[in-house]
Scaffold this active site. Structure first.
Site, short mmCIF file in Angstrom:
data_model
loop_
_atom_site.label_atom_id
_atom_site.label_comp_id
_atom_site.label_asym_id
_atom_site.label_seq_id
_atom_site.Cartn_x
_atom_site.Cartn_y
_atom_site.Cartn_z
N ASP A 1 6.88 -39.40 -119.33
CA ASP A 1 8.20 -38.90 -119.31
C ASP A 1 8.94 -39.95 -118.87
OD1 ASP A 1 7.25 -36.67 -120.40
OD2 ASP A 1 7.61 -35.28 -118.73
N ASP B 1 6.68 -24.88 -126.78
CA ASP B 1 6.83 -24.89 -125.30
C ASP B 1 6.57 -23.31 -125.05
OD1 ASP B 1 7.53 -27.33 -125.43
OD2 ASP B 1 9.52 -27.07 -124.68
#
Lengths: 216, 260
Positions: free
Chosen positions: B130, B11
């Site tokens: 997601d 990330d």
């Protein structure tokens, strides 16, 4: 040594160029790697690389859209016998025809059709995406010293179609995906890999080094 | 034969690696290019960069990270986060990415997947799904798509959405359980198996890895073809090699090229 990587609007060529630079450096070869859309650079190159990602018809149209590129390729590779490497759809373009969505004429250097993968195990995913081992069907200088077979190194594949060569002698290596997948083809000064050597770490850099040293 | 893939995910925010617990409370875990090189050398099968704050901040930093990574790492690289237009995709592919993962832009406008796939090929379009479990205990299982790092519900059924984006041309699904992300209690196996069994394209399981057994579960029980994890690798709890050794011992075919 001049290496021309043909840029006809198909995908990312930066990593391919970097892989060729790295392989040349590791083999102590003086190499100038050119990502180019100029037919003249292809005519003057010592080694020629045709990459390709995406749909067959789009790649063929992209190649045709570069004025004089197909002619330059035929001159350098067929008439003058320069070492040539096609990668992924760049390999598939060597076929007589591509059958993805519609029939598209290929360069016809390796006779045969590009057909969809049809693994006998329906639970297997399409695209054939990821790392697979390869079986060497016949010895070739670009595979020299590279461990193959079930315990060998892996190559990175991402594709839904492959080249069914009309002449079995043109198939140099295969991969197993619940069917025999064409992994590498070749004849004379021409070679093609369905997998991506520029993404295949150890196996890929070794194959690129061998290709650069190859004097067919 | 084809091997299962282990994908460390970095990330990235402002050009630095971070990993949030449930996407908040971010910690800094270093330079992404250095991490990428280390993962490349350690035998990772693929790398994933997720530009987590791309929607609010300067996107130039991620392009630079990708460019510098492509010069050093000869393995597949996927980049996600804040991709809204085909120009965004082109910039990333030109910088050296092999695949892009598309999330919110496709939720807002499904056709974006088709446009991207037609332009760049299905092989480089990863649809990010997601999903959060919205069914109550005892009810039939149901998951909903959430955007903005799990903060925004959309009312879209996750199972239907996954099928739809594949029909539109996505070549791979990155499936993240928003309930599990950052929790370290393992993948949502019901969700992973349901989607992996339904689709013809490869599914990457993500969200919740805390142990090496979780990686095994993702492939063996969830039927994913790849497993993605972040913090267990970044903070040195486990190495890529330990992960792959463990998976091999569990009977999952893995690529073990480092010693060859």
């Amino acid at each position: 040594m001049r290496i021309a990587i043909i840029d006809y609007g198909s995908g990312n060529l930066c990593s391919a160029a970097k892989a060729f630079e790295r392989a040349a450096r590791e083999s102590s070869l003086q190499a100038e790697v050119l990502v180019t859309s100029h037919p003249e650079d292809v005519r003057l190159a010592d080694h020629i690389v045709l990459p390709g990602v995406g749909a067959y018809a789009d790649c063929r149209a992209g190649l045709d859209a570069v004025d004089g590129m197909v002619e330059a390729l035929n001159e350098a590779v067929i008439a003058n016998g320069r070492p040539f490497l096609g990668i992924c759809v760049g390999l598939q373009l060597l076929a007589s025809r591509g059958l993805e969505y519609k029939v598209t004429e290929g360069l016809g250097w390796i006779p045969g059709d590009v057909v969809s993968l049809e693994p006998s195990d329906p639970s297997l995913k399409i695209p054939h995406m990821g790392w697979n081992t390869v079986e060497l069907v016949r010895d070739h200088p670009v595979w020299a010293g590279i461990p193959t077979g079930p315990d060998g190194l892996h190559a990175y594949f991402v594709h839904s179609y492959h080249l069914k060569a009309a002449n079995p002698a043109h198939v140099l290596a295969t991969a197993d995906y619940a069917e025999t997948v064409t992994a590498c083809v070749g004849r004379d000064n021409i070679i093609g890999t369905q997998f991506h050597p520029e993404k295949s770490q150890k196996l890929g850099l070794a194959l690129i080094s061998n290709f650069l040293k190859w004097r067919p | 034969m084809l091997k299962a893939r282990v994908i460390p995910c970095l990330d990235v925010k402002d050009g630095r690696v971070v990993k949030g617990v449930n996407f908040v409370d971010l910690k800094d875990a270093g330079d992404p290019v250095e991490s990428a090189k280390a993962y490349d050398a350690a035998g990772a099968d693929e790398l994933c960069f997720l530009d987590i704050t791309a929607s609010h901040e300067n996107r130039g930093t991620i392009l630079d990270v990708v460019r510098r990574t492509a010069e050093e790492c000869f393995m597949p690289v996927t980049v996600g986060g804040g991709i809204r237009t085909t120009d965004n995709i082109r910039d990333l592919l030109k910088a050296g990415a092999d695949k892009v993962s598309i999330n919110t832009a496709a939720v807002l406008r499904r056709e974006f997947i088709r446009e991207a796939s037609e332009k760049f090929g299905a092989q480089c379009i990863v649809a990010s799904v997601d999903a959060k479990r919205v069914s109550k205990e005892g009810e039939p299982l149901k998951w909903e798509i959430f955007t903005h790092g799990g903060r925004t519900p959309t009312g879209i059924d996750a199972i239907e959405y996954a099928q739809e984006v594949v029909d539109l041309g996505a070549g791979e699904i990155l499936l993240t359980s928003m309930d599990r992300d950052g929790t370290k209690i393992g993948f949502d196996i019901d969700l992973t198996r349901k989607i992996a069994d339904m689709l013809t394209v490869p599914v990457i399981a993500s969200g919740g890895v805390g142990t090496l057994e979780h990686l095994v579960e993702g492939v063996r029980d969830g039927h994913a073809t790849a497993v993605l994890a972040a913090s267990i690798f970044h903070f040195g709890e486990y190495s890529i090699r330990e992960a792959k050794d463990y998976m091999v011992k569990a009977g999952i075919p893995m690529r073990m090229d480092l010693d060859k």
